[in-house]
Scaffold this active site. Structure first.
Site, mmCIF file in Angstrom:
data_model
loop_
_atom_site.group_PDB
_atom_site.id
_atom_site.type_symbol
_atom_site.label_atom_id
_atom_site.label_comp_id
_atom_site.label_asym_id
_atom_site.label_seq_id
_atom_site.Cartn_x
_atom_site.Cartn_y
_atom_site.Cartn_z
ATOM 1 N N ASP A 18 0.833 -1.215 0.000
ATOM 2 C CA ASP A 18 0.000 0.000 0.000
ATOM 3 C C ASP A 18 0.863 1.259 0.000
ATOM 4 O O ASP A 18 1.966 1.267 0.540
ATOM 5 C CB ASP A 18 -0.913 -0.032 1.234
ATOM 6 C CG ASP A 18 -2.092 0.917 1.093
ATOM 7 O OD1 ASP A 18 -2.336 1.417 -0.025
ATOM 8 O OD2 ASP A 18 -2.766 1.164 2.115
ATOM 9 N N HIS A 35 2.395 3.406 -9.061
ATOM 10 C CA HIS A 35 2.144 1.992 -9.354
ATOM 11 C C HIS A 35 3.323 1.395 -10.129
ATOM 12 O O HIS A 35 3.724 0.264 -9.895
ATOM 13 C CB HIS A 35 0.849 1.831 -10.151
ATOM 14 C CG HIS A 35 -0.381 2.250 -9.387
ATOM 15 N ND1 HIS A 35 -0.601 1.870 -8.075
ATOM 16 C CD2 HIS A 35 -1.458 3.012 -9.736
ATOM 17 C CE1 HIS A 35 -1.763 2.383 -7.662
ATOM 18 N NE2 HIS A 35 -2.290 3.084 -8.648
ATOM 19 N N LEU A 129 10.261 -20.879 -4.595
ATOM 20 C CA LEU A 129 9.333 -19.955 -3.929
ATOM 21 C C LEU A 129 7.985 -20.045 -4.640
ATOM 22 O O LEU A 129 7.939 -20.074 -5.868
ATOM 23 C CB LEU A 129 9.853 -18.512 -4.039
ATOM 24 C CG LEU A 129 8.900 -17.412 -3.555
ATOM 25 C CD1 LEU A 129 8.868 -17.353 -2.025
ATOM 26 C CD2 LEU A 129 9.293 -16.035 -4.105
HETATM 27 C C1 IPE Z 1 -5.497 -2.676 -0.084
HETATM 28 O O1 IPE Z 1 -5.136 -1.352 -0.249
HETATM 29 C C2 IPE Z 1 -5.479 -3.368 -1.422
HETATM 30 C C3 IPE Z 1 -4.173 -3.534 -2.040
HETATM 31 C C4 IPE Z 1 -3.025 -3.213 -1.509
HETATM 32 C C5 IPE Z 1 -4.177 -4.153 -3.333
HETATM 33 P P1 IPE Z 1 -6.237 -0.197 -0.410
HETATM 34 O O2 IPE Z 1 -5.500 1.074 -0.545
HETATM 35 O O3 IPE Z 1 -7.176 -0.554 -1.500
HETATM 36 O O4 IPE Z 1 -7.014 -0.300 0.974
HETATM 37 P P2 IPE Z 1 -7.800 0.804 1.805
HETATM 38 O O5 IPE Z 1 -8.812 1.393 0.886
HETATM 39 O O6 IPE Z 1 -6.794 1.829 2.243
HETATM 40 O O7 IPE Z 1 -8.374 0.055 2.958
HETATM 41 C C1 IPE Z 2 -1.551 0.304 -3.391
HETATM 42 O O1 IPE Z 2 -1.400 1.674 -3.443
HETATM 43 C C2 IPE Z 2 -1.873 -0.291 -4.744
HETATM 44 C C3 IPE Z 2 -3.291 -0.688 -4.898
HETATM 45 C C4 IPE Z 2 -4.193 -0.661 -3.975
HETATM 46 C C5 IPE Z 2 -3.698 -1.150 -6.203
HETATM 47 P P1 IPE Z 2 -2.611 2.689 -3.418
HETATM 48 O O2 IPE Z 2 -3.023 2.967 -4.827
HETATM 49 O O3 IPE Z 2 -3.683 2.207 -2.530
HETATM 50 O O4 IPE Z 2 -1.907 3.971 -2.809
HETATM 51 P P2 IPE Z 2 -2.483 4.958 -1.703
HETATM 52 O O5 IPE Z 2 -2.964 4.105 -0.564
HETATM 53 O O6 IPE Z 2 -3.585 5.725 -2.343
HETATM 54 O O7 IPE Z 2 -1.317 5.809 -1.320
HETATM 55 MG MG MG Z 3 -4.060 2.405 -0.554
#
Ligand code: IPE
Ligand code: IPE
Ligand code: MG
Length: 236
Positions: A18, A35, A129
């Site tokens: 995240d 990303h 792995l």
């Molecule tokens: C969880 O992250 C999903 C992934 C890392 C793929 P999100 O950014 O979607 O989760 P919330 O919305 O902060 O809970």
């Molecule tokens: C995690 O990063 C990737 C996915 C959930 C796909 P985010 O896109 O949730 O990044 P933040 O949480 O908005 O910083």
């Molecule tokens: Mg996120």
């Protein structure tokens, strides 16, 4: 079922990757740049897992709820997934990585779903792995789907046990995670592996996913090694 033995290296590490968006925003870049950089951190995490002799690495790449994001971001993520698969598969295979996908892969379209399946077949006998990619994955959806499969298989209510129920989950045959890592400072599970995380140790870090490196992985493992897992039993 896990037993009450303490192992210093987790056999299975799961990661909620995240913070890509915040990483990009902090640099004045579009979210997609976060990303893209996140994909590089995936490489580092796989390398670290192999180096530490971790046997299973599960990465939460896209949740069932992430479909609610703007279409353009979903398209960027789908494109990056396709690109990642095409550019990394040969090397992952050469390194002995077995790929498994959990989640509703068909929601990414027939072509990509088939590509993922082909990658699973290609790497099926690799032993170094097991890399589990959670794609369009949601823990609640997985449990409901498992209940449906159990009913369809004719399992009677009094025949259903925790053990045989687990065989209807996407993760059938994969041991439960020992350690869950979440980056970016958020301290929640966000519908990840709800069944499987019952007794996982959890390690949170403020590091944003694109900055995650081998040192962070090692820190998590070091912290894990100092913990006492009791599984509800009395300390030994
Ligand atoms: C969880 O992250 C999903 C992934 C890392 C793929 P999100 O950014 O979607 O989760 P919330 O919305 O902060 O809970
Ligand atoms: C995690 O990063 C990737 C996915 C959930 C796909 P985010 O896109 O949730 O990044 P933040 O949480 O908005 O910083
Ligand atoms: Mg996120």
């Amino acid at each position: 079922m896990a037993d009450a033995v303490s192992h210093s290296v987790p056999s299975h590490v799961a990661i909620i990757m995240d913070g890509n968006g915040r990483w990009a925003a902090a640099k004045g870049l579009p979210r997609v740049a976060g990303h893209r950089e996140g994909a590089k951190a995936v490489r580092r995490a796989i390398e670290a897992a192999v180096n530490h002799n971790v046997r299973y690495l599960t990465l939460f790449a896209f949740s069932s709820e992430n479909w609610q994001r703007p279409v353009s971001e979903v398209q960027d993520l789908t494109f990056l997934l396709k690109h990642y698969l095409r550019s990394e598969l040969a090397e992952l295979h050469a390194e002995g990585v077995q790929l498994k996908v959990i989640g509703e892969r068909e929601r990414f379209g027939e072509a990509l779903a088939q590509e993922l399946e082909a990658a699973e077949r290609l790497t099926a006998n690799n032993k170094r792995l097991t890399l589990v990619l959670a794609l369009s994955y949601g823990g609640r959806a997985e449990i409901v789907a498992a209940v449906r499969r159990a009913i369809a298989a004719g399992v009677k209510p009094d025949e259903l046990t925790e053990q045989n129920f687990a065989n209807f989950l996407f993760t059938a045959g994969i041991p439960e995670p020992d350690l869950l890592i979440r980056t970016s400072g958020e301290q929640r599970v966000s519908n990840f592996l709800l069944w499987q995380l019952a007794y996982a140790e959890i390690w949170f870090t403020k590091v944003l996913w694109p900055d995650f490196c081998g040192r962070d992985f090692a820190d998590a493992l070091e912290d894990y090694a100092s913990r006492e897992r009791r599984f509800g039993a009395r300390p030994v």
